[in-house]
Write an enzyme that holds these catalytic residues in place. Structure first.
Site, PDB file in Angstrom:
ATOM      1  N   GLY A  40       0.836  -1.200   0.000  1.00  0.00           N
ATOM      2  CA  GLY A  40       0.000   0.000   0.000  1.00  0.00           C
ATOM      3  C   GLY A  40       0.862   1.237   0.000  1.00  0.00           C
ATOM      4  N   GLY A  42       0.525   5.680   0.346  1.00  0.00           N
ATOM      5  CA  GLY A  42      -0.292   6.865   0.567  1.00  0.00           C
ATOM      6  C   GLY A  42       0.561   8.112   0.598  1.00  0.00           C
ATOM      7  N   PHE A  44       1.553   9.809   3.177  1.00  0.00           N
ATOM      8  CA  PHE A  44       2.493   9.908   4.286  1.00  0.00           C
ATOM      9  C   PHE A  44       3.322   8.645   4.530  1.00  0.00           C
ATOM     10  CE2 PHE A  44      -1.294  12.490   5.263  1.00  0.00           C
ATOM     11  CZ  PHE A  44      -0.718  13.747   5.202  1.00  0.00           C
ATOM     12  N   ALA A  45       2.976   7.552   3.887  1.00  0.00           N
ATOM     13  CA  ALA A  45       3.689   6.304   4.175  1.00  0.00           C
ATOM     14  C   ALA A  45       3.524   5.313   3.031  1.00  0.00           C
ATOM     15  CB  ALA A  45       3.170   5.685   5.476  1.00  0.00           C
ATOM     16  N   ASP A 149      -9.214   6.744  12.824  1.00  0.00           N
ATOM     17  CA  ASP A 149      -9.287   6.566  11.372  1.00  0.00           C
ATOM     18  C   ASP A 149      -9.851   5.188  11.053  1.00  0.00           C
ATOM     19  OD1 ASP A 149      -9.082   7.427   8.750  1.00  0.00           O
ATOM     20  OD2 ASP A 149      -7.023   6.747   8.507  1.00  0.00           O
TER      21      ASP A 149
END
Length: 325
Positions: A40, A42, A44-45, A149
């Site tokens: 995965g 995104g 920020f990571a 979240d």
């Protein structure tokens, strides 16, 4: 995972492989090899497949771009005492590479599962998933951690049917008072994904534990209806999303947050062709979690003992065969 069973000599010859030395809880270090497989990615990571060089154990390596975010997430993991079957296991972290090592879970995101099925899940399956989600959330809250979240994408359903919460990137760790009691102060910074955010978060003062319950309510609705209850709860832009058989309808409420989200949605879709096909216990459970009044919203403990999650009880009313338990 494709690299289970590789011997160490094969692993060390993987092209563009990265080795990371991780400080593990309780002291000591472990070396991990980062694979090219991206699980995965995104803003920020990024999360990659990896493997423990000594034991060949497959893991997930989460590398964060921001040092502050890395420290916040590691702080949360250290606050969570003991592992829990419904929370992904933390294995260690490396500050130099800003990498967190987590359990690798063979399975799929709950979001993908909902998308793949043609109809909403049967209630017996929904109950099992929600029960496990709530037990994971309960474990976080007991350790003073609000996830903030919770969403379908942050729940993994394993191949063995076990459900696990992932991604502590936006969580908040509450401090404890001298007597050890969690000091649940009001939070001010909005966190979460817009379709799951509790209405009070927009006001600038909210209880993180209550916000998590609201997000569970959104997931419960999505599992039982295969759609989201609303697009946003932001004041002045509150849009309730109602899925009807013939078309998607949007109902705006700019005056105030809507009490009884589920009843309101059904009131917008009550036609001869569209009728709710869920037990009253199911609807009551969702309403209890989605109460827009923070003080009236059910707690995690109350949801865990809700009659909807109890097995073997007779339905309160008849339902169509395809929704039978």
């Amino acid at each position: 995972p494709s690299f289970i069973g590789y011997d160490s000599s094969t692993l060390t010859n993987v092209q563009r492989a990265k080795h990371t030395t991780i400080q593990i809880p309780g002291g000591g270090v472990e070396r991990y090899l980062q694979k090219d497989d991206v699980l995965g990615k995104g803003t920020f990571a990024a999360v990659y497949k990896g493997v423990n060089v000594s034991s060949n154990e497959p893991v997930a390596l989460k590398t964060l771009k921001d040092l502050g975010s890395f420290r916040q997430e590691v702080c949360a993991w250290h606050a969570i005492e003991n592992s829990h079957p419904n929370v992904v296991q933390f294995k260690g972290a490396c500050a130099d590479s800003q990498t967190i090592v987590l359990e690798l879970i063979p399975g799929m995101e709950l979001f993908d599962l909902v998308n793949r099925i043609a109809k909403p899940l049967r209630e017996k399956h929904t109950r099992s998933i929600l029960d496990q989600i709530l037990h994971g959330v309960s474990h976080l809250h007991a350790n003073g951690v609000a996830h903030l979240d919770l969403k379908l994408e942050n729940v993994i359903v394993g191949q063995n049917g076990v459900v696990k919460l992932i991604d502590m990137g936006l969580c908040h760790v509450y401090k404890r008072k001298p007597d050890g009691v969690i000091d649940v102060c009001r939070l001010t910074a909005p966190r979460g994904s817009v379709s799951y955010i509790a209405p009070e978060i927009w006001s600038g003062g909210y209880d993180g534990f209550g916000a998590d319950v609201f997000a569970v309510g959104v997931m419960a609705y999505a599992l039982t209806h295969k759609s989201f209850p609303f697009l946003s709860t932001e004041p002045g832009r509150c849009r309730i999303y109602a899925h009807a058989r013939k078309a998607d309808k949007y109902v705006s409420d700019s005056q105030r947050a809507v009490q009884g989200i589920v009843q309101c949605i059904y009131a917008c879709t009550q036609t001869e062709d569209v009728q709710p096909k869920h037990t009253s216990r199911c609807l009551h459970f969702i309403n209890a979690a989605l109460s827009t009044e923070e003080a009236d919203r059910a707690s995690v403990a109350e949801l865990l003992t809700h009659t909807y999650l109890m097995r073997g009880e007779a339905d309160e009313r008849k339902r169509p065969r395809e929704n039978s338990e």
